[in-house]
Design a protein around this motif. Structure first.
Motif, PDB file in Angstrom:
ATOM      1  N   LEU A 163     -62.551-121.934  56.506  1.00 45.87           N
ATOM      2  CA  LEU A 163     -61.876-120.637  56.460  1.00 45.87           C
ATOM      3  C   LEU A 163     -60.762-120.523  57.500  1.00 45.87           C
ATOM      4  O   LEU A 163     -60.128-119.487  57.626  1.00 45.87           O
ATOM      5  N   LYS A 164     -60.575-121.592  58.282  1.00 43.56           N
ATOM      6  CA  LYS A 164     -59.569-121.635  59.361  1.00 43.56           C
ATOM      7  C   LYS A 164     -59.826-120.585  60.425  1.00 43.56           C
ATOM      8  O   LYS A 164     -58.897-119.977  60.958  1.00 43.56           O
ATOM      9  N   ARG A 165     -61.083-120.387  60.761  1.00 43.41           N
ATOM     10  CA  ARG A 165     -61.453-119.409  61.778  1.00 43.41           C
ATOM     11  C   ARG A 165     -61.754-120.065  63.126  1.00 43.41           C
ATOM     12  O   ARG A 165     -61.829-119.380  64.130  1.00 43.41           O
ATOM     13  N   LEU A 166     -61.958-121.384  63.144  1.00 45.75           N
ATOM     14  CA  LEU A 166     -62.212-122.081  64.403  1.00 45.75           C
ATOM     15  C   LEU A 166     -61.014-122.974  64.704  1.00 45.75           C
ATOM     16  O   LEU A 166     -60.531-123.691  63.838  1.00 45.75           O
ATOM     17  N   GLY A 167     -60.551-122.935  65.932  1.00 46.83           N
ATOM     18  CA  GLY A 167     -59.384-123.717  66.321  1.00 46.83           C
ATOM     19  C   GLY A 167     -59.715-125.032  66.994  1.00 46.83           C
ATOM     20  O   GLY A 167     -58.906-125.950  67.003  1.00 46.83           O
ATOM     21  N   VAL A 168     -60.911-125.147  67.564  1.00 52.46           N
ATOM     22  CA  VAL A 168     -61.328-126.354  68.277  1.00 52.46           C
ATOM     23  C   VAL A 168     -62.765-126.668  67.885  1.00 52.46           C
ATOM     24  O   VAL A 168     -63.606-125.768  67.842  1.00 52.46           O
ATOM     25  N   ILE A 169     -63.033-127.938  67.603  1.00 48.60           N
ATOM     26  CA  ILE A 169     -64.390-128.370  67.277  1.00 48.60           C
ATOM     27  C   ILE A 169     -64.754-129.531  68.186  1.00 48.60           C
ATOM     28  O   ILE A 169     -64.019-130.513  68.268  1.00 48.60           O
ATOM     29  N   PHE A 170     -65.879-129.424  68.866  1.00 45.38           N
ATOM     30  CA  PHE A 170     -66.447-130.528  69.617  1.00 45.38           C
ATOM     31  C   PHE A 170     -67.495-131.159  68.720  1.00 45.38           C
ATOM     32  O   PHE A 170     -68.436-130.488  68.305  1.00 45.38           O
ATOM     33  N   ALA A 171     -67.307-132.435  68.387  1.00 45.37           N
ATOM     34  CA  ALA A 171     -68.195-133.049  67.405  1.00 45.37           C
ATOM     35  C   ALA A 171     -68.488-134.501  67.752  1.00 45.37           C
ATOM     36  O   ALA A 171     -67.741-135.150  68.483  1.00 45.37           O
TER      37      ALA A 171
END
Length: 128
Positions: free
Chosen positions: A73-81
């Motif tokens: 949904l393009k609601r998170l700008g950064v993902i730690f994975a």
């Protein structure tokens, strides 16, 4: 009361649809009520409100799926994975960062992870 517990946009990562991520959006993705969030996951809920997601095999499956849903949904700008995100799902990004070294980082996982950056037809370029 909402202003007191709200997220100041100056302290959030801004994806394309703006911030902060609404509590209701996160709860809908999790399919939970606010009272059902475990105490040890409050930090993750707060991070999601600021546009930051976490995705690794140690997380509850519901939380990983919520992260995936909010990214779509393009609601998170950064993902730690970890590498769990690199396999099996369409998860384009503009930048992939590999930190440190691990015995699990083989050529295939490297290509999967770095190949997420700058997808053809979505971005002009990507960064790794």
């Amino acid at each position: 009361l909402d202003r007191l517990h709200g997220v100041d946009p100056r302290f959030a990562i801004a994806p394309s649809r703006g911030l902060p991520v609404k509590e209701s959006e996160i709860l809908e993705a999790l399919m939970l009520d606010r009272d059902d969030i475990p105490e040890d996951y409050e930090w993750l809920f707060a991070a999601m409100r600021r546009g930051i997601g976490v995705h690794h095999s140690g997380l509850n499956k519901k939380w990983r799926q919520a992260t995936e849903h909010l990214v779509r949904l393009k609601r998170l700008g950064v993902i730690f994975a970890t590498g769990t995100l690199a396999m099996g799902i369409n998860f384009p990004c503009k930048t992939s960062v590999l930190v440190g070294d691990a015995i699990y980082l083989n050529a295939m996982l490297y290509r999967q992870t770095t190949g997420r950056a700058g997808r053809r037809g979505m971005d002009l370029r990507g960064h790794t």
